[in-house]
Design a protein around this motif. Structure first.
Motif, short mmCIF file in Angstrom:
data_model
loop_
_atom_site.label_atom_id
_atom_site.label_comp_id
_atom_site.label_asym_id
_atom_site.label_seq_id
_atom_site.Cartn_x
_atom_site.Cartn_y
_atom_site.Cartn_z
N UNK A 116 1.40 40.43 28.06
CA UNK A 116 1.90 41.80 28.20
C UNK A 116 2.87 41.83 29.36
N UNK A 117 4.14 42.12 29.06
CA UNK A 117 5.16 42.26 30.09
C UNK A 117 5.30 43.75 30.44
N UNK A 118 5.62 44.02 31.69
CA UNK A 118 5.80 45.41 32.12
C UNK A 118 6.99 45.52 33.05
N UNK A 119 7.86 46.53 32.84
CA UNK A 119 9.00 46.71 33.74
C UNK A 119 8.58 47.23 35.11
N UNK A 120 7.34 47.69 35.23
CA UNK A 120 6.88 48.28 36.48
C UNK A 120 5.87 47.38 37.21
N UNK A 121 5.60 46.21 36.65
CA UNK A 121 4.62 45.32 37.24
C UNK A 121 5.16 43.90 37.22
N UNK A 122 5.26 43.27 38.38
CA UNK A 122 5.84 41.92 38.45
C UNK A 122 4.94 40.88 37.80
N UNK A 123 3.64 41.09 37.83
CA UNK A 123 2.72 40.11 37.25
C UNK A 123 2.43 40.48 35.79
N UNK A 124 2.53 39.49 34.92
CA UNK A 124 2.26 39.70 33.50
C UNK A 124 0.78 39.51 33.23
N UNK A 125 0.27 40.21 32.23
CA UNK A 125 -1.13 40.08 31.85
C UNK A 125 -1.27 39.08 30.72
N UNK A 126 -2.16 38.11 30.90
CA UNK A 126 -2.47 37.17 29.83
C UNK A 126 -3.57 37.77 28.97
N UNK A 127 -3.30 37.87 27.68
CA UNK A 127 -4.23 38.53 26.76
C UNK A 127 -4.61 37.62 25.61
N UNK A 128 -5.64 38.03 24.89
CA UNK A 128 -5.99 37.39 23.63
C UNK A 128 -6.39 38.48 22.65
N UNK A 129 -6.07 38.25 21.37
CA UNK A 129 -6.29 39.27 20.36
C UNK A 129 -6.76 38.62 19.06
N UNK A 130 -7.64 39.30 18.36
CA UNK A 130 -8.13 38.81 17.08
C UNK A 130 -6.97 38.68 16.11
N UNK A 140 -6.80 38.55 12.87
CA UNK A 140 -6.83 39.43 11.70
C UNK A 140 -6.34 40.83 12.04
N UNK A 141 -6.78 41.35 13.18
CA UNK A 141 -6.33 42.67 13.61
C UNK A 141 -4.85 42.68 13.94
N UNK A 142 -4.39 41.60 14.57
CA UNK A 142 -2.97 41.51 14.92
C UNK A 142 -2.11 41.43 13.68
N UNK A 143 -2.55 40.67 12.69
CA UNK A 143 -1.76 40.52 11.46
C UNK A 143 -1.59 41.86 10.76
N UNK A 144 -2.61 42.71 10.79
CA UNK A 144 -2.51 44.03 10.18
C UNK A 144 -1.44 44.86 10.87
N UNK A 145 -1.39 44.77 12.20
CA UNK A 145 -0.40 45.53 12.97
C UNK A 145 1.00 45.01 12.70
N UNK A 146 1.17 43.69 12.73
CA UNK A 146 2.48 43.08 12.52
C UNK A 146 3.00 43.39 11.12
N UNK A 147 2.13 43.30 10.13
CA UNK A 147 2.54 43.55 8.74
C UNK A 147 2.86 45.02 8.52
N UNK A 148 2.19 45.89 9.25
CA UNK A 148 2.34 47.32 9.04
C UNK A 148 3.61 47.87 9.66
N UNK A 149 3.80 47.61 10.94
CA UNK A 149 4.92 48.25 11.63
C UNK A 149 5.34 47.43 12.84
N UNK A 150 6.27 46.54 12.65
CA UNK A 150 6.66 45.59 13.69
C UNK A 150 7.13 46.29 14.96
N UNK A 151 7.93 47.35 14.82
CA UNK A 151 8.53 47.96 16.01
C UNK A 151 7.87 49.28 16.40
N UNK A 152 6.73 49.60 15.81
CA UNK A 152 6.07 50.84 16.15
C UNK A 152 5.40 50.78 17.52
N UNK A 153 5.08 51.93 18.06
CA UNK A 153 4.39 51.99 19.34
C UNK A 153 2.91 51.69 19.11
N UNK A 154 2.37 50.85 19.97
CA UNK A 154 0.97 50.43 19.85
C UNK A 154 0.20 50.92 21.07
#
Length: 212
Positions: A32-46, A48-62
């Motif tokens: 996770x990159x942030x314009x207001x935070x110099x340190x990036x967050x390292x994340x992990x995501x399921x 299957x859940x990610x694929x649903x989001x990517x397939x549904x709306x690539x550029x939508x707000x999450x």
């Protein structure tokens, strides 16, 4: 405003071996990159859940729901980049970018061509030279794609980025004279095709380089 929700977790492990282990377990490493935070967050995501989001709306707000262990936090984000391994048919890595509804941001959106050009019907060859263009707008104004009719294109005609119809509030950042599609005379065209194994290996290497 409708937004997709996605649960993610913080991760401490990083690097090639850790990421391979995540993927074997059905987990996708993310940042996770942030314009207001110099340190990036390292994340992990399921995955299957990610694929649903990517397939549904690539550029939508999450709406990211971040599990930090002892506490939880929320933020708004968009998917800035997704890296696929086409050979294994899996998502290798994803970049999230934190946004606020009042700040404009630059994103790339897909150009969707509609119709069959006149020149193609006459035997010409349609060449796609640019599949995405860069725009700037508020997060709530990001279009899913930029649709344009190319049925009028004749042989030797072309469509440029500056000819795209933009929604209100959207500014084109890509050079206006960049050619998106063109119709060539019916001649033999040479195409250089990379081996799928090479593409898959390159994608995986890029995914690891983001965290080194």
């Amino acid at each position: 405003m409708e937004k997709t929700k996605l649960r993610v977790k913080l991760r401490n492990d990083k690097g090639k071996e850790a990421n391979k282990k995540f993927r074997r377990e059905g987990i996708v490493p993310a940042v996770l990159y942030s314009p207001h935070n110099k340190s990036n967050l390292l994340l992990k995501v399921d995955s299957r859940n990610l694929l649903k989001v990517v397939s549904n709306k690539r550029h939508g707000i999450i709406g990211l729901e971040i599990d930090e262990g002892e506490k939880k936090s929320d933020c708004l984000a968009i998917i800035k980049d997704v890296q696929f391994n086409s050979l294994k048919k899996q998502i290798m890595h994803v970049d999230f970018y934190e946004v606020t509804l009042k700040e404009k941001l630059a994103v790339e959106v897909r150009v969707e061509l509609i119709g069959e050009p006149i020149g193609v019907k006459e035997g010409g060859i349609l060449e796609l030279e640019l599949r995405e263009v860069e725009i700037e707008c508020l997060p709530s104004q990001i279009p899913e794609s930029l649709k344009t009719d190319i049925s009028h294109l004749k042989i030797n005609d072309h469509l440029t980025a500056g000819e795209l119809a933009l929604p209100e509030g959207v500014e084109l950042l890509t050079e206006s004279d960049r050619i998106i599609a063109s119709v060539h005379p019916p001649t033999k065209m040479e195409e250089v095709v990379k081996e799928e194994e090479e593409v898959a290996e390159e994608t995986e290497e890029k995914a690891e380089e983001k965290e080194e």
